[in-house]
Design a protein around this motif. Sequence first.
Motif, PDB file in Angstrom:
ATOM      1  N   CYS A  53       0.821  -1.206   0.000  1.00  0.00           N
ATOM      2  CA  CYS A  53       0.000   0.000   0.000  1.00  0.00           C
ATOM      3  C   CYS A  53       0.859   1.262   0.000  1.00  0.00           C
ATOM      4  CB  CYS A  53      -0.908   0.018   1.226  1.00  0.00           C
ATOM      5  SG  CYS A  53      -2.089  -1.351   1.286  1.00  0.00           S
ATOM      6  N   ASN A  58      -4.835   5.193  -3.389  1.00  0.00           N
ATOM      7  CA  ASN A  58      -4.690   3.812  -3.854  1.00  0.00           C
ATOM      8  C   ASN A  58      -4.291   2.911  -2.693  1.00  0.00           C
ATOM      9  OD1 ASN A  58      -2.694   1.732  -5.859  1.00  0.00           O
ATOM     10  ND2 ASN A  58      -4.868   2.047  -6.260  1.00  0.00           N
ATOM     11  N   ASP A  61      -7.353   2.247  -0.687  1.00  0.00           N
ATOM     12  CA  ASP A  61      -8.100   1.114  -1.252  1.00  0.00           C
ATOM     13  C   ASP A  61      -7.509  -0.200  -0.759  1.00  0.00           C
ATOM     14  OD1 ASP A  61      -9.750   2.798  -2.771  1.00  0.00           O
ATOM     15  OD2 ASP A  61      -8.413   2.741  -4.504  1.00  0.00           O
ATOM     16  N   GLY A  62      -6.173  -0.271  -0.764  1.00  0.00           N
ATOM     17  CA  GLY A  62      -5.498  -1.489  -0.337  1.00  0.00           C
ATOM     18  C   GLY A  62      -5.776  -1.827   1.120  1.00  0.00           C
ATOM     19  N   ALA A 126      -1.186  -1.990  -4.476  1.00  0.00           N
ATOM     20  CA  ALA A 126      -2.002  -0.791  -4.251  1.00  0.00           C
ATOM     21  C   ALA A 126      -1.079   0.352  -3.840  1.00  0.00           C
ATOM     22  CB  ALA A 126      -3.050  -1.063  -3.178  1.00  0.00           C
ATOM     23  N   GLY A 129      -1.878   4.764  -7.782  1.00  0.00           N
ATOM     24  CA  GLY A 129      -3.026   4.689  -8.681  1.00  0.00           C
ATOM     25  C   GLY A 129      -2.826   5.555  -9.909  1.00  0.00           C
ATOM     26  N   ILE A 157      -4.401  -2.934  -8.343  1.00  0.00           N
ATOM     27  CA  ILE A 157      -5.640  -2.216  -8.089  1.00  0.00           C
ATOM     28  C   ILE A 157      -5.572  -0.856  -8.783  1.00  0.00           C
ATOM     29  CG2 ILE A 157      -7.202  -1.296  -6.331  1.00  0.00           C
ATOM     30  CD1 ILE A 157      -6.852  -4.381  -6.301  1.00  0.00           C
TER      31      ILE A 157
END
Length: 498
Positions: A53, A58, A61-62, A126, A129, A157
Amino acid sequence: MKIFTASQIRACDDFTIRNEPVSSLLLMERAAQKCTDYLFKYLDIKQKIYIFCGNGNNGGDGFAIARMLYYLNFEVEIYINKSLQSFSKDATINFNFLKELSGIEIKDFSEFDSSEIDENEVIIDAVFGSGLNRKLEGELAETIGKMNSAKGTKISIDIPSGLLSDDIIEKDAVVFKADYTVGFQFYKKAFLHPETGKYCGKIEILDIGLHQKYINETETCNFTIDDDLIKEIYLPRNEFSHKGNFGKTCIIAGSFGKIGAAVLATKSALRTGSGLTYILAPKCGYEILQTSCPEAMFLYGGKDFIQNFEVENDFTCGIGAGLGTDPETEEKLLEFLNNYAQPLVLDADALNILAKNPKNLKLIPRNSIITPHPKEFARLFGETKNSFERLNLAKLKAKELQIFIVLKDHHTQVVTPEGEVFYNITGNSGLAKGGSGDVLLGMITSLLAQNYSPKNASIFGVWLHGKAADLAAEKYSKEAMQPSDVIDNLGEVFKKIY
């Protein structure tokens, strides 16, 4: 489906937050839940999952995905850059949620040992992004390199870390090499070009419910060719129609030793629904063509190569498959184009003949369609450094010549005179065989003859070509499938549309 830039996607997120309304944190939760649902369908509960991460959304999200997978009883391990203590607002909240779970270990990037990863385990990227706008360097690049060297299934992702959403990357850029990429709502240009798409693996686009008003009202010149677009384009047959309603297709193709190209183009025109089909070819191919394509009418074009291009005014012509570049063929083709004003389709040796002199390009009738592969495109218009640059040049030439350019590639692009670009997302590497382009020529010419506009004939043609190829690959494999198998599967594609 519209393709938006990274800045447009951010604006779409913001519009959704303001107008749904929904908080940015709940929108992140929604995206994470969609990802988790997707992962749960394909992953085994016994597989250990390593999630890397970053410090932005992003990474948020992870963190959320890790929490949700943990609740589903997956074994999850998190890696972050501990030297950077600050996360984005929503990532911070999700990180704090994660810290409260005693069953998830959080480690620093530097602690990751790729040699310890088993081939049955999963690495989820992740880190960065679609907002990334620079080349990865230092510890981040080193971490991505270690992730790439590890065994196991690799999943990104949003977009593989290191890729830019809308542009080419530097040749020595470090990019996560995903087996699967789980994108949100839209394709990105980076997914669709060979230099960048090779990092994405199989792509799955998840609908996370971004606001439809923004999507409908925001303009773009870039689109993917999807099933909804094809349903809009497709013209169902009137039950009271007759053969005259579906045009007169004339394939001008073949020379001694290359009659197979004429056969493939003619058969694909027939299978795509041409009302009346003619094949203008040299006499050396007469028996072959009459035997293999009995539904098509043979027109004498010369002895061993085409020496005349005499066709009726109401014919729609597709020219070039196996044509050869004999000096007499060249002379007669240029003479024909100089006196012909109807839209037609040009491929292969027809393009190679035109490429010999830049002045020849002005002979292409307005609203015609050309279907070059990258080397043919370079001969016509000049060398380019990469596919992004090639596409920009194609947009300029399509506007200048007022023609449609079908740039053949893994994701073939249809470029219109108005500057629109339609990326095809059907098809597979089984099409990387001699003869596939001949099949496409016949299909597009047939559709043009059936009163599809040049734009729609190009879009529908490349989609049909790829869709039939996907069915052929399922039956025979990418290695064993042949261009003739693509033709044989056109009926199944039309049945699915109808």
